[in-house]
Every structure is written in C-alpha cells, then in structure tokens.
Write a protein that holds these residues in place. Structure first.
Motif, short mmCIF file in Angstrom:
data_model
loop_
_atom_site.label_atom_id
_atom_site.label_comp_id
_atom_site.label_asym_id
_atom_site.label_seq_id
_atom_site.Cartn_x
_atom_site.Cartn_y
_atom_site.Cartn_z
N THR A 72 0.81 -1.22 0.00
CA THR A 72 0.00 0.00 0.00
C THR A 72 0.84 1.27 0.00
O THR A 72 0.29 2.37 -0.03
N ILE A 102 -11.53 -7.23 -5.65
CA ILE A 102 -10.78 -7.47 -4.40
C ILE A 102 -11.61 -7.16 -3.17
O ILE A 102 -11.19 -7.46 -2.05
N LEU A 103 -12.77 -6.50 -3.35
CA LEU A 103 -13.61 -6.17 -2.21
C LEU A 103 -14.76 -7.15 -2.04
O LEU A 103 -15.62 -6.97 -1.17
N LYS A 136 -16.97 -10.21 -0.86
CA LYS A 136 -17.03 -10.99 0.38
C LYS A 136 -17.10 -12.49 0.11
O LYS A 136 -16.77 -13.29 0.96
N PRO A 190 -10.37 -11.65 -3.59
CA PRO A 190 -9.59 -11.11 -2.48
C PRO A 190 -8.64 -12.16 -1.92
O PRO A 190 -9.02 -13.32 -1.71
N SER A 198 -4.75 -8.92 0.69
CA SER A 198 -5.62 -7.79 0.38
C SER A 198 -6.78 -7.67 1.35
O SER A 198 -7.40 -6.62 1.44
N GLY A 199 -7.09 -8.74 2.08
CA GLY A 199 -8.18 -8.67 3.03
C GLY A 199 -7.95 -7.62 4.09
O GLY A 199 -8.89 -6.97 4.54
N SER A 238 -8.40 -4.13 2.36
CA SER A 238 -9.76 -3.86 1.91
C SER A 238 -10.60 -3.22 3.01
O SER A 238 -11.58 -2.52 2.72
N LEU A 257 -9.81 0.25 2.21
CA LEU A 257 -10.15 0.65 0.84
C LEU A 257 -11.65 0.87 0.67
O LEU A 257 -12.08 1.81 0.00
N LYS A 258 -12.45 0.00 1.26
CA LYS A 258 -13.89 0.11 1.06
C LYS A 258 -14.45 1.43 1.59
O LYS A 258 -15.16 2.14 0.86
N VAL A 270 -3.64 -3.69 -6.86
CA VAL A 270 -4.21 -5.00 -7.19
C VAL A 270 -3.15 -5.89 -7.83
O VAL A 270 -3.05 -7.09 -7.51
N GLU A 272 -0.87 -7.15 -5.13
CA GLU A 272 -1.51 -8.17 -4.30
C GLU A 272 -1.49 -9.54 -4.99
O GLU A 272 -1.18 -10.56 -4.36
#
Length: 833
Positions: free
Chosen positions: A501, A711-712, A714, A749, A753-754, A757, A760-761, A800, A803
C-alpha cells in the motif's frame, strides 16, 4: 444684548463661514485623474524611455491587471462598459471580430444605451444576455456629487449616468498628444475627477482580428461551395509578380468531394505556408511594438502636464490582437517621493496582481466615496525595499507565466486525460486472466500507473522551476512534469517492495499535502498551473479550483481512511481504538474542510458542501455505524447549515473584503439565486458533453466495476480456476455473467488484500459520495470525478497487481507445506464441484 439677538448673530456668523469651511474641505481632497489606454504590458514596456511614467511607477504602486474573462475578442468598449457598471456586464465580448468605434456627443444619449448593444456586434443576430445586476451607469451615478470631466470616448462611457446622457463638459480627445495633455491639465485643476481615453489605436485593423474575420468569411464560403479568400500575409514567389490568386483552384475542390465541412476548414487552416505564418507573426510583433510606443508616449506626455499632488491611476485595458495578456496598472500621486510598492487587492489576494473590476472601487476610494454599489476592491500596496527594475522584472515574469499557461494548459490537460483513458482501457485488457499470466512487464505497467497518478502534483511542483522562461515552454511544462512524475513513480515502485500500500498512501498523501499547504499559504503553486487556475481566465485568483479540490479531497479521504482503520485496531485502557479513530479522523478532516472552505484560504463553497458529507460517511463506515436515510438527510442538513453559516459570516464583512462566498450570499439576497443556478447548470451540462473528462470518467467506471471491485468481494466467485455457475435467469444474462467472471473473476480477495480492503472500502465509498455531490454542485462538475480517477485508479491498479503477484509468490515459495485451504465461502444454493 438680548438672548434673541445673540442667537441671530451666531446664526449669521455661522452662515458666513459655512461655504468657506466646505470649500476648504473639498480642497483637502486631492483631485483624481484616470488614464485609460491599451497594449501596455510590463514585458513590452521599457519605462526608462518615458520619464514621467517611470517616476509615477517608481514612487507609486505597480501591478499586473487581469482583464475581464470574456469569450471572444475583447475591445476597449467592453472594458468601458464594465467600469461604468462596476462589474462584468456581458459574458461575451460585444465586439466579436472587429472593435466598434461608437461616437458620443455632449448632452446626448450614447447610442444603443440601455439596449442589448448587439447592434454593435459583427453578427446582428447575436443575442447576449446581460450579467445579473449589471447596470451601465452605476459608476457615473456614484460620482455624480463631485465635479468631473470626460475626455475621449472611453471617458464618456465611464462617467455617463444610468440615463446614458454624455456629460455636457465632455471633450473629444485630440490626436495631438500635447493638446490632450493641456486639456487634461486644465481639467485636473478644475475637477475632482478626470477620466481620459488616451488610447491611440482603433483596434479595427490589427492582423489577428482581420485573420479571425477572414476565417469566419471563409467558413461561410466553404459552406456555400465557394473557394476561400486569398491570404494577404502570404508573400508572392516573385516580388515583381502579383500574388498568386487562390481562385485559380477549381471550385469543386473546396471542399473536395467526400470531404466534410469540418475537414475542409481544417484543410484550409493547415494549408498556409510557413512563410505566410512567419510574415504574419513578424507583422503582428511590429504592430504590437508600435502600439506600445505610441500609447506609452501619449500617456507620458499627459502625465508631464498633470499638476503635482494629483492622484493618478493608469490602466491598460486591452491588448493588441486576439491574445490575452496581463496589462499594466499604476496608481500614485504626481510629485510624490514615496518608496513605491507592488499592488494587490481583496479580489486577487496575490501580490502584484489586480483585476479589471478593481478600477471602479479604486477610483471611488481615491475620492473618498462609497463603493458598495460596485464589485471588486480598491488597490492596496505591499511595501518592499525593491527597486522599480526589480518590481517590473517580477511583474514581467508573472505576465509571461500567465500567457504561457493560457496557451499550453489545454494541451497539457488533453495529454493527461487521453493518457488516462488509454491506461484505464488497456488495464481492463491486462487484467483479463489469459492476458495477465502471459504479460511479462507487469512492474513496468505499475510504474506507468504511478507516474500517471503523480502528474497532478508534479505539475504543481514544476512551477518552482520557471518552465515558462525556457526556449520551448510546452515541452518544458509537459516533459518536465512527466519526468518528475516518473521519478516519483520509480521511488514508489521500490517502496512497494516494503509494503504494497506504500505507493497508494505516498502519492495520495503527497498530492493532498502539497495542495493543503499551498492553499493555506496563498495558492502560489496553483496560480497559473495546469491543475490550479489561470490568472488570465479570471475564474479565481486564489484558493481551490475544481481540479485541485478533486485531488485534495481524494487524497485526503484515502489517508484518513487508512489512518482510521490503523487506529481502530489499537486500544487503550481508557478509550477504544474505534473511538480514537473517529476522534482523530474527525479532527483532521475538519482541518481539511476548514482550509478548503475558509474565505481567506480555499474559498471553495462547493467543496464544503461535498467534502463534509463524505467525511461523515467515512466516519460512520469506520465506526461501523449503520447508515440510514434519516442519518443521510441529517448529514445534508448539517452540511447546508455549516455552508450557509460560512457564507453569512463572510457577507458580514465590508463589501470590498468579501470573497465569492459572501458575494454569493449577497446575490441570493438580491434575488439572483435562480440566475446563478441556471448559469452553473448550463455550464455543467455543456462540459458533460464536450469535456474529455467524460471519457475519463466512463473508462474509470468500467475499470472499477469490472476489475478493481473484485478485491472487495465478500464471497468467492471462482472454484479451481473456473467461475461458479449459479444458474441465473434468464439464460443470456447468466452467459454474460460467466464470461465476465471467466475474464476478471480470478481477482478474488487474497489473504493479504483482506487487511487493506478494510480501509479501501470506506475510502472508495466516501470518495464516491464526495465526487457525486461535487459533480452536482459545481458548474464544471464532470472535471471532479475525472481528476479523482486520474489520481486514484492508477494507484489501485498497481495495488491490485502487487496483491496478486505477492499471493502467487507466497504459494510458490512454500511448496512443501501441506495445502490446507479453507473452503470458499459460497452463497447459499451455489453448487459445489
């Protein structure tokens, strides 16, 4: 002596002395002479050749003056109307291609006064709507209580009252400089105010205006299938022969068969030879030099006869040709031996710069009269120890900077936006599963993205290097900005090895930090920069423009989101980490909003209305507070009250010190709100269908929805490298879904990246809220989501990509470990393979 007799004697004595007292009071006020001219710029004027002009500049206040932001070719006539009304009268130049030369007569109404004045335009069908609240003659009414005289046509327009009747003592300006100086000298002794039109040029015959008129005529001829007119600036091949006649070309070739009208015009414009352009430029430069010398000599002669002690304001209103340029402005007292200074005003808040609207309030301030009926602010001085040569060097450099930015800003932005569109669309292809696995230059692509995202901040920093003084300013501006951005991108590419990041946070933080610091300290980097504002367009002179606001808000929301998530994961004995996070990001966010909205800093009314709701949404997401319609309406209400409060506080200040926030509040009180909304809405709609930012926004939406949001997710949408078929109905929609997942569904994801995120969200949602509101509230709204995408999306592409590569590397580096993976979290009813 009786009491009654005493009272009568006192009354008689008072009556005897009252006229004397009034006369002496008026004599204490120095008379004022205003000299209006044209074509004088600090980079073309050598003041040493004009001793009286040099003396006034040495001991007085000097500045660049930004002309009115008119569309079309402005003329002195447009400036006369503006000074007369005390504000901009029309959004477009009345004169269009050639300058009108209206005749005025003492005691008679000015021709077309009070009408649309479109009869003075070259196109009689042109309709020009007057700016709300603009009334020519406002200035004349404001000075009606003092003795005044108009000398020359421009003086008559400036001093005419709202009735449009030219003052009876009007005198036509003679062509002889000495005669004009004698008339002004006598008027300066007899009147409190003298306004002189000392411009020697008619502006009807200059080459650029002729070229514009010829181009318009050729467009009409091409539409009628006729050949274009010959170019008079093209030298003949043989001086003894007549110039070649362009009519010899067969008529059907203009335009050629199958050629569109637009292509025919473009062909005509590019058909001129290099020799023709050189002849044109040489002639233009020679005429500019002649105009400068003639007008400077005329002003100098007039100043030589002005009585000592007279206050003088010299203002150049119009430049030669179609090009805009900062003009000179000098104010001072004849015979004064002061130290001199650079001028400024409450309108611009930039040292060495005033605006044309500042002329009227400056004259009223010199006379000691009220200036509440006019816009602008009086000229003030910023004293320093510099010499006149040092001051004029600074002013000349600023004038060149503004002109070069006006000429190259569009080219710079087109290059950036076109590059962004190409990058977004190619990234769509790159992230398709079959292409990505076979693409060997993924790190190079990340570096290109970081470079693109760094261009906005590098274009601000490049202003520190005086690119406009190089031999090739466009190359220096564009090449220098991209070279600096490439260096920043290379540094971030190496930082990514430490933390994925890092580039996202570094470039977002650098961009927001530079803009925040510059906004708080006077907007010196943003002045005449591609991502800031251009002085010559006069849209603003300080604070945050739309492009800069979009970059600041986007970068700040990214940093605040990651900071809030980082703090919320830490706890203390007294307060939870989540509460600490809300307190910190709320405090820092309010600082950003305050700098953006404060009239003395960002002066960004629309920014306050869009950033504060986005900040509140960000805090609710980080604090895991459920967002409802009631809370959303509460956010809108609080934001509206805060914005109205800021505007009200600014409105309470004196009119000359108000920013556009206070002026907007005053316009609402005057009943002009509807006109403002219609004007801003029309501008927004026009840009929506004409600006290249609409294509940037469209390409960005495709990239976000198809790729970056993967990547977001669930829930997993892939199993063993194949998309999970949920059997959606109808069948054709299910086929589309399966094809889409086959291409980009693999960007699921990862464990790495979890963690990111979680930050990020909230960042992406708050940025979406901010840009959507700003798009709706600003008159150039489409620019805001476009600039936000240029900063943010290249950074997300690199993130991305990093990741996915990190996840693949971890799997390759641990082959001996037993492969124990969790079953993908499937939606209910999803079939297993």
């Amino acid at each position: 002596m009786s009491t009654m007799l005493k009272r009568v004697l006192i009354l008689l004595v008072s009556c005897l002395f009252l006229p004397t007292t009034a006369a002496s009071a008026s004599s204490d006020q120095d008379n004022v002479v205003v000299i209006l001219t044209g074509g004088l710029t600090w980079n073309r004027l050598d003041a040493e050749n004009y001793p009286h002009l040099e003396q006034l500049a040495t001991n007085g206040t000097v500045a660049n003056m930004a002309p009115m932001p008119l569309s079309g070719v402005s003329c002195p006539f447009d400036s006369w109307l503006e000074i007369s009304a005390g504000r901009q009268v029309y959004p477009s130049a009345q004169s269009m291609i050639t300058c009108p030369q209206p005749k005025v007569n003492a005691g008679h109404q000015i021709t077309f006064w009070g009408q649309s004045l479109q009869a003075l335009a070259i196109d009689p069908t042109l309709t020009l709507e007057r700016t709300a609240g603009a009334a020519p003659g406002t200035f004349g009414d404001s000075v009606s209580d003092v003795s005044s005289q108009a000398v020359g046509t421009g003086g008559a327009y400036v001093l005419a009252p709202q009735s449009g009747i030219v003052p009876e003592n009007y005198v036509e300006a003679p062509s002889d400089n000495t005669e004009l100086a004698s008339i002004v000298s006598q008027s300066a002794s007899d009147n409190a105010l003298t306004v002189v039109d000392a411009d020697t040029h008619s502006y009807k015959n200059d080459l650029q205006r002729e070229s514009s008129q010829r181009k318009a005529e050729n467009q009409t001829r091409l539409a009628q299938g006729l050949p274009p007119l010959p170019d008079p600036n093209r030298a003949p091949d043989d001086e003894t022969e007549e110039p070649p006649v362009i009519e010899e070309t067969p008529e059907p070739e203009f335009p050629e068969e199958g050629m569109s009208f637009e292509d025919a015009i473009q062909s005509l414009e590019t058909a001129q030879t290099e020799e023709s352009r050189e002849n044109y430029e040489d002639s233009r430069d020679a005429m500019r030099e002649e105009l400068t010398e003639d007008n400077a000599a005329r002003v100098d002669t007039v100043l030589g006869e002005v009585p000592e002690g007279t206050q003088v304001l010299v203002a150049s209103l119009t430049d030669f040709g179609n090009d805009r340029a900062l003009q000179i402005a000098i104010s001072g007292t004849v015979g004064d031996q002061g130290e001199g200074a650079l001028g400024t005003s409450g309108t611009t808040r930039q040292t060495g710069l005033i605006h044309e609207t500042d002329i009227a309030p400056t004259i009223l301030d010199m006379l000691g009269l009220d200036s509440t009926d006019v816009t602008g602010a009086p000229i003030t001085s910023n004293s320093d120890s510099a010499t006149l040569a040092e001051r004029t060097t600074v002013l000349s450099d600023n004038a060149v900077h503004s002109s070069e930015m006006l000429a190259n800003r569009g080219l710079f932005l087109r290059f950036v936006t076109n590059t962004a569109i190409g990058f977004f669309l190619l990234s769509l292809v790159l992230f398709m599963q079959p292409v990505y696995r076979r693409f060997p230059l993924r790190r190079v692509w990340s570096w290109l993205g970081y470079t693109l995202a760094s261009v906005p901040v590098s274009s601000l920093l490049i202003n520190l290097l005086s690119w406009w003084n190089t031999s090739n300013p466009p190359l220096a501006l564009i090449g220098g900005s991209w070279l600096l951005a490439g260096g920043i991108g290379l540094i971030c590419l190496n930082l990514q090895r430490l933390r994925n990041t890092a580039p996202l946070l570094a470039i977002s933080g650098l961009t927001a930090g530079v803009l925040l610091l510059d906004t708080a300290t006077g907007s010196h980097l943003m002045a005449d920069s591609p991502m800031g504002f251009n002085i010559l367009t006069a849209a603003r002179f300080y604070g945050l423009g739309n492009e800069a606001y979009s970059l600041l808000a986007t970068g700040a929301l990214v940093i605040l989101s990651f900071l809030g998530v980082w703090i919320s994961g830490r706890t203390s004995a007294r307060i939870s980490g989540r509460n600490w996070a809300l307190a910190v990001i709320g405090f820092l966010g309010l600082i950003v909003a305050a700098i953006d909205a404060m009239p003395s800093m960002g002066a960004d009314f629309g920014g306050a209305l869009s950033f504060l709701p986005a900040l509140i949404v960000l805090m609710m997401l980080i604090g895991k507070i459920r967002v409802s319609w009631g809370k959303a309406l509460g956010i809108v209400g609080i934001t509206g009250l805060l914005a109205a409060g800021l505007a009200f506080v600014d409105w309470l200040r004196p009119a000359a010190e108000r920013t556009h926030l206070g002026r907007f509040f005053d316009s609402v009180l005057q009943g002009e709100l509807w006109d403002i909304l219609i004007r801003k809405g029309g501008t927004n709609l026009r840009l929506l269908f004409s600006s290249t930012h609409r294509w940037v926004t469209l390409a960005a939406l495709l990239l976000v929805l198809l790729v970056l949001l993967q990547i977001l997710r669930k829930h997993a949408v892939m199993d063993a490298g194949e998309p999970i078929d949920k059997g959606w109905k109808p069948t054709w929609w299910n086929h589309i879904r399966m094809s889409y997942l086959s291409a980009w569904g693999w960007l699921a994801p990862t464990e790495i990246s979890g963690h990111a995120s979680a930050a990020l969200k909230p960042a992406l949602i708050s940025i979406a809220v901010c840009t959507t509101l700003a798009f709706a509230l600003n008159d150039s709204g489409i620019v805001i989501p476009g600039m936000a995408a240029i900063l943010l999306l290249p950074l997300l592409v690199g993130f991305v990509q990093g990741e996915q590569d990190s996840s693949s590397s971890q799997k390759q580096n641990s082959p001996s470990e037993p492969e124990v993976t969790q079953e993908p979290k499937l939606a209910s009813g999803a079939p297993r393979r």
